[in-house]
Design an enzyme around this catalytic site. Structure first.
Site, short mmCIF file in Angstrom:
data_model
loop_
_atom_site.label_atom_id
_atom_site.label_comp_id
_atom_site.label_asym_id
_atom_site.label_seq_id
_atom_site.Cartn_x
_atom_site.Cartn_y
_atom_site.Cartn_z
N ARG A 51 38.07 85.47 20.33
CA ARG A 51 38.48 84.96 21.63
C ARG A 51 39.38 83.74 21.55
O ARG A 51 40.42 83.66 22.20
CB ARG A 51 37.26 84.56 22.48
CG ARG A 51 36.70 85.65 23.32
CD ARG A 51 35.22 85.43 23.47
NE ARG A 51 34.63 85.49 22.15
CZ ARG A 51 34.24 86.63 21.59
NH1 ARG A 51 34.32 87.73 22.23
NH2 ARG A 51 33.75 86.64 20.36
N THR A 52 38.96 82.74 20.79
CA THR A 52 39.69 81.47 20.85
C THR A 52 41.12 81.66 20.36
O THR A 52 42.08 81.27 21.03
CB THR A 52 38.95 80.38 20.05
OG1 THR A 52 37.61 80.32 20.53
CG2 THR A 52 39.61 79.03 20.24
N LYS A 80 45.04 77.79 -2.13
CA LYS A 80 45.63 77.23 -3.36
C LYS A 80 45.26 75.77 -3.53
O LYS A 80 45.69 75.11 -4.47
CB LYS A 80 47.16 77.34 -3.29
CG LYS A 80 47.69 78.74 -3.15
CD LYS A 80 49.22 78.68 -3.10
CE LYS A 80 49.81 80.04 -2.81
NZ LYS A 80 51.26 79.93 -2.55
N ARG A 101 41.12 75.61 14.02
CA ARG A 101 39.66 75.79 13.84
C ARG A 101 39.35 75.62 12.36
O ARG A 101 40.06 76.16 11.51
CB ARG A 101 39.24 77.18 14.30
CG ARG A 101 37.82 77.51 13.87
CD ARG A 101 37.29 78.75 14.51
NE ARG A 101 37.07 78.54 15.94
CZ ARG A 101 36.47 79.42 16.73
NH1 ARG A 101 36.02 80.56 16.24
NH2 ARG A 101 36.29 79.17 18.01
N HIS A 129 33.75 71.83 20.48
CA HIS A 129 34.62 72.98 20.82
C HIS A 129 35.15 72.74 22.23
O HIS A 129 34.77 73.40 23.18
CB HIS A 129 33.79 74.26 20.74
CG HIS A 129 34.59 75.53 20.73
ND1 HIS A 129 35.93 75.59 21.09
CD2 HIS A 129 34.24 76.80 20.40
CE1 HIS A 129 36.34 76.85 20.98
NE2 HIS A 129 35.34 77.59 20.56
C1 NCD Z 1 31.90 80.07 19.74
C2 NCD Z 1 32.30 79.24 18.54
O1 NCD Z 1 33.19 79.63 17.77
O2 NCD Z 1 31.74 78.16 18.43
N1 NCD Z 1 32.77 81.16 19.92
C3 NCD Z 1 33.85 80.97 20.73
O3 NCD Z 1 34.77 80.27 20.38
N2 NCD Z 1 33.82 81.53 21.94
C4 NCD Z 1 30.49 80.47 19.75
C5 NCD Z 1 29.92 81.18 18.56
O4 NCD Z 1 30.61 81.46 17.58
O5 NCD Z 1 28.72 81.48 18.62
#
Ligand code: NCD
Length: 306
Positions: A51-52, A80, A101, A129
């Site tokens: 999703r993100t 590397k 991320r 997040h």
């Molecule tokens: C979440 C995350 O990555 O922290 N997912 C997301 O970005 N919607 C929640 C999860 O991974 O459980």
């Protein structure tokens, strides 16, 4: 230049404006379809994401911009041995804004210190997040009509779940917010959230184990996945993973207008039989995630429709 590393990087007023912009983008997509023409977003994902990452990419495309990036550490020069600070210097030469991320807490902050473009924290380890939180706020405000006077149940892995940490940080700034923290003992919210955020601000909350006992009082139930990748041993994970399963029987105990949110991915913690319930808002939440990320990109790039 501004970064988005924590949900507190925007004031309550700025969040209001951002959510208004996201709602307008939802209603009038064509108005914004060329706003980011000629701009590039880089998605630097050192950890898995559906999703993100894809909602950021979709958001940039909806704004008429382009996207570059990588979706795993293995396919980048991190494999590397390249440092985050070197990588961001490189990306600053290629793109106008980036979403990162990383499994290490604080990696996007380190990147921001060496970056000449806005850095968005798209999840750092078990820490924060912020873009999921803005998605959650947009979902709650759009469907409930308010962000104050709410009793919010956070259920599942409150220890490692970064979405929970960011959401608590963001919601304590509104009035009349009460939390019910529902988790097994081993997965309670970390002290730095309980003491430094909830206690320090005098927020009303209780910590309980039973979802059945808590559910009737809630306006929002925020379910979370047990964060398998942050456990130190498999045995603990297996013991904890099916601790909560929201099903029709539990939903029958809830208020008729309680909303169920989940950042997703879901594993077993919400039975698929709940998906048809009108109160299940987790797939709508995914759609709001695109609008909010469009608004974040536009805001951080300082772009407005004239
Ligand atoms: C979440 C995350 O990555 O922290 N997912 C997301 O970005 N919607 C929640 C999860 O991974 O459980």
């Amino acid at each position: 230049m501004r970064h988005l590393l924590s949900p507190l990087d925007f004031s309550v007023e700025e969040i209001d404006k951002l959510l208004d912009l996201a709602n307008d983008m939802e209603r009038n997509p064509s108005k914004y379809s060329e706003l980011c023409k000629g701009k590039k977003l880089a998605t630097l994902f050192y950890e898995p994401s559906t999703r993100t990452r894809l909602s950021f990419e979709a958001a940039m495309m909806n704004l008429g911009g382009n996207v570059i990036g990588f979706s795993s550490a293995a396919s980048s020069s991190a494999s590397k041995g390249e440092s985050v600070s070197d990588t961001i210097r490189i990306i600053s030469c290629y793109a106008d804004i980036c979403a990162m991320r990383h499994p290490k807490e604080g990696a996007p902050l380190v990147a921001s210190l060496h970056s000449s473009i806005p850095v968005i924290n798209a999840g750092d380890g078990g820490h924060q997040h912020p873009t999921q939180t803005l998605t959650d706020l947009l979902t709650i405000r759009s469907l409930k009509g308010r962000l104050n006077n709410l009793t919010i149940g956070l259920c599942g892995d409150l220890k490692f779940g970064r979405t929970v940490h960011s959401l608590i940080n963001a919601l304590v700034r509104y009035t009349g917010i009460k939390f019910v923290l529902i988790s097994p003992d081993e997965l309670k919210v970390p002290d730095y959230i309980r003491q430094d955020v909830l206690d320090a601000k005098g927020i009303e909350y209780k910590e309980v184990q039973s979802l059945d006992d808590a559910i009737a009082d809630l306006d929002i139930l925020y379910m979370t996945r047990v964060q398998k990748e942050r456990f130190f041993n498999e045995e603990d994970y297996l013991r904890m993973k099916d601790f909560y399963i929201l099903d029709k029987a539990k939903m029958a105990l809830a208020k008729p207008d309680m909303l169920v949110l989940h950042p997703l991915p879901r594993v077993n913690e919400i039975s698929v039989e709940v998906d048809d319930d009108e109160r299940a808002a987790y797939f709508k939440q995914v759609q709001y995630g695109v609008y909010v990320r469009m608004a974040i990109i536009a805001t951080l790039l300082g772009l407005e429709v004239k």
